[in-house]
Design a protein around this motif. Structure first.
Motif, PDB file in Angstrom:
ATOM      1  N   UNK A  54      34.737  46.114  30.042  1.00  0.00           N
ATOM      2  CA  UNK A  54      35.508  44.885  30.239  1.00  0.00           C
ATOM      3  C   UNK A  54      36.225  44.927  31.585  1.00  0.00           C
ATOM      4  N   UNK A  55      36.872  46.076  31.881  1.00  0.00           N
ATOM      5  CA  UNK A  55      37.578  46.206  33.158  1.00  0.00           C
ATOM      6  C   UNK A  55      36.611  46.081  34.332  1.00  0.00           C
ATOM      7  N   UNK A  56      35.426  46.688  34.190  1.00  0.00           N
ATOM      8  CA  UNK A  56      34.448  46.637  35.275  1.00  0.00           C
ATOM      9  C   UNK A  56      33.950  45.213  35.496  1.00  0.00           C
ATOM     10  N   UNK A  57      33.748  44.463  34.403  1.00  0.00           N
ATOM     11  CA  UNK A  57      33.353  43.068  34.557  1.00  0.00           C
ATOM     12  C   UNK A  57      34.442  42.269  35.254  1.00  0.00           C
ATOM     13  N   UNK A  58      35.698  42.619  34.986  1.00  0.00           N
ATOM     14  CA  UNK A  58      36.817  41.872  35.560  1.00  0.00           C
ATOM     15  C   UNK A  58      37.085  42.225  37.014  1.00  0.00           C
ATOM     16  N   UNK A  59      36.905  43.509  37.373  1.00  0.00           N
ATOM     17  CA  UNK A  59      37.349  43.898  38.714  1.00  0.00           C
ATOM     18  C   UNK A  59      36.433  44.853  39.469  1.00  0.00           C
ATOM     19  N   UNK A  60      35.220  45.106  38.965  1.00  0.00           N
ATOM     20  CA  UNK A  60      34.293  45.947  39.722  1.00  0.00           C
ATOM     21  C   UNK A  60      34.646  47.421  39.624  1.00  0.00           C
ATOM     22  N   UNK A  61      34.731  48.132  40.757  1.00  0.00           N
ATOM     23  CA  UNK A  61      35.010  49.575  40.712  1.00  0.00           C
ATOM     24  C   UNK A  61      36.319  49.871  39.988  1.00  0.00           C
ATOM     25  N   UNK A  62      36.277  50.828  39.065  1.00  0.00           N
ATOM     26  CA  UNK A  62      37.480  51.196  38.320  1.00  0.00           C
ATOM     27  C   UNK A  62      38.244  52.251  39.111  1.00  0.00           C
ATOM     28  N   UNK A  63      38.744  51.824  40.271  1.00  0.00           N
ATOM     29  CA  UNK A  63      39.449  52.706  41.189  1.00  0.00           C
ATOM     30  C   UNK A  63      40.745  52.039  41.614  1.00  0.00           C
ATOM     31  N   UNK A  64      41.745  52.852  41.891  1.00  0.00           N
ATOM     32  CA  UNK A  64      42.979  52.308  42.449  1.00  0.00           C
ATOM     33  C   UNK A  64      42.730  51.892  43.895  1.00  0.00           C
TER      34      UNK A  64
ATOM     35  N   UNK B 101      36.314  43.220  45.823  1.00  0.00           N
ATOM     36  CA  UNK B 101      35.696  43.119  44.490  1.00  0.00           C
ATOM     37  C   UNK B 101      36.151  41.889  43.715  1.00  0.00           C
ATOM     38  N   UNK B 102      37.449  41.555  43.795  1.00  0.00           N
ATOM     39  CA  UNK B 102      37.945  40.368  43.086  1.00  0.00           C
ATOM     40  C   UNK B 102      37.312  39.103  43.649  1.00  0.00           C
ATOM     41  N   UNK B 103      37.144  39.058  44.968  1.00  0.00           N
ATOM     42  CA  UNK B 103      36.509  37.896  45.582  1.00  0.00           C
ATOM     43  C   UNK B 103      35.037  37.790  45.157  1.00  0.00           C
ATOM     44  N   UNK B 104      34.381  38.946  45.066  1.00  0.00           N
ATOM     45  CA  UNK B 104      32.985  38.950  44.623  1.00  0.00           C
ATOM     46  C   UNK B 104      32.888  38.516  43.166  1.00  0.00           C
ATOM     47  N   UNK B 105      33.853  38.954  42.346  1.00  0.00           N
ATOM     48  CA  UNK B 105      33.867  38.547  40.933  1.00  0.00           C
ATOM     49  C   UNK B 105      34.024  37.035  40.812  1.00  0.00           C
ATOM     50  N   UNK B 106      34.877  36.456  41.639  1.00  0.00           N
ATOM     51  CA  UNK B 106      35.092  35.012  41.587  1.00  0.00           C
ATOM     52  C   UNK B 106      33.828  34.259  41.999  1.00  0.00           C
ATOM     53  N   UNK B 107      33.095  34.834  42.941  1.00  0.00           N
ATOM     54  CA  UNK B 107      31.922  34.136  43.476  1.00  0.00           C
ATOM     55  C   UNK B 107      30.662  34.400  42.651  1.00  0.00           C
ATOM     56  N   UNK B 108      30.507  35.634  42.153  1.00  0.00           N
ATOM     57  CA  UNK B 108      29.246  36.011  41.519  1.00  0.00           C
ATOM     58  C   UNK B 108      29.403  36.423  40.056  1.00  0.00           C
ATOM     59  N   UNK B 109      30.601  36.255  39.480  1.00  0.00           N
ATOM     60  CA  UNK B 109      30.872  36.786  38.149  1.00  0.00           C
ATOM     61  C   UNK B 109      29.931  36.327  37.054  1.00  0.00           C
TER      62      UNK B 109
END
Length: 279
Positions: free
Chosen positions: A124-134, A151-159
């Motif tokens: 779920x976290x990976x779907x929301x924000x990509x790499x699970x890294x700080x 990653x957040x911008x990519x999620x908004x565009x390609x989610x």
């Protein structure tokens, strides 16, 4: 509204009341088990009704009901019918031992379910924000020019795409070490591209085509990349100011050169770069 009982049910209930027992339907409602299950337990001899009415309806006595209650409890604990039969009927059965074994199995299942739950949380976290890294880990791994907002911008565009799902699945299973390996592979590829351009490697040459294949292999860390999709990426690397700045920062003109070697490789595989689409 519930359905009205039919005549057979009414007759069975009346006979049951007269005989002092409970019908299959009454027991089903009282214990919360299906009539089919009660019939099956009867057929295999696990729990047979002790009485029958004059009309032939099965009737369960108070003793039958007590046995059925035990069966329901053991079934909820996960025991199979054979194990339940042994617990109830075999005087030599090690009941505590059987229950301890079942408890161990249940504990293992609980541990496994907890692991699955943790995996779902990561997915779920990976779907929301990509790499699970700080943000600090991302900067350390991907370099000081990395923007943690990408990653957040990519999620908004390609989610909503299949590629984002594949990217999220890969991201969910990676920690800092795995992402470092991906970053190292990307950096190595980019150095090789810059060196090849400096050396005058021509688009369509064997060396250029090997670099194109290497790019597809390295990119597969994110999601599988078809040749047509690679052509679309080549266009974006050249046209998008952010990507163009990144590649031209490695070598001036690298973004345009990379697009040319990708296009040449695509043509060799029967793909027209001018009409290639993301598929």
């Amino acid at each position: 509204m519930g359905s009205m009982p039919d005549a057979a049910d009414t007759d069975a209930d009346a006979d049951a009341a007269e005989a002092g027992g409970l019908t299959v339907g009454q027991v089903s409602a009282r214990l919360g088990v299906t009539v089919r299950a009660l019939h099956h337990w009867d057929e295999v001899g696990l729990a047979r009704p002790s009485l029958r009415t004059a009309a032939g309806y099965r009737l369960y006595t108070a003793g039958d009901l007590e046995r059925l209650h035990s069966i329901v409890v053991y079934r909820e604990l996960g025991l199979g019918l054979d194990a339940i039969r042994a617990v109830l009927d075999d005087s030599a059965a090690d009941v505590p031992g059987t229950l301890r074994e079942q408890r161990a199995r249940i504990t293992e299942r609980i541990d496994r379910l907890r692991q699955l739950g943790a995996g779902l949380d990561r997915m779920i976290d990976a779907h929301d924000r990509g790499p699970l890294l700080t943000a600090e880990q991302q900067a350390a791994i991907f370099g000081p020019r990395w923007n943690p907002e990408w990653p957040a911008q990519a999620r908004e565009r390609y989610g909503g795409t299949e590629q984002w799902r594949q990217y999220a699945e890969r991201s969910a299973s990676r920690g800092p070490e795995e992402w470092q390996a991906v970053a190292d592979a990307v950096a190595g590829l980019e150095r090789a591209l810059g060196d090849a351009m400096d050396a005058g490697v021509a688009p369509g040459s064997p060396e250029a085509n090997r670099l194109v294949e290497r790019h597809r292999e390295v990119f597969a860390a994110y999601f599988p990349l078809t040749r047509r999709m690679q052509v679309c990426l080549g266009r974006m690397y050249e046209a998008d100011p952010g990507f163009a700045a990144h590649y031209d920062g490695i070598r001036p003109g690298l973004a345009a050169w990379f697009r040319r070697i990708v296009d040449a490789s695509a043509r060799a595989h029967g793909i027209d770069p001018g009409t290639a689409t993301w598929r």
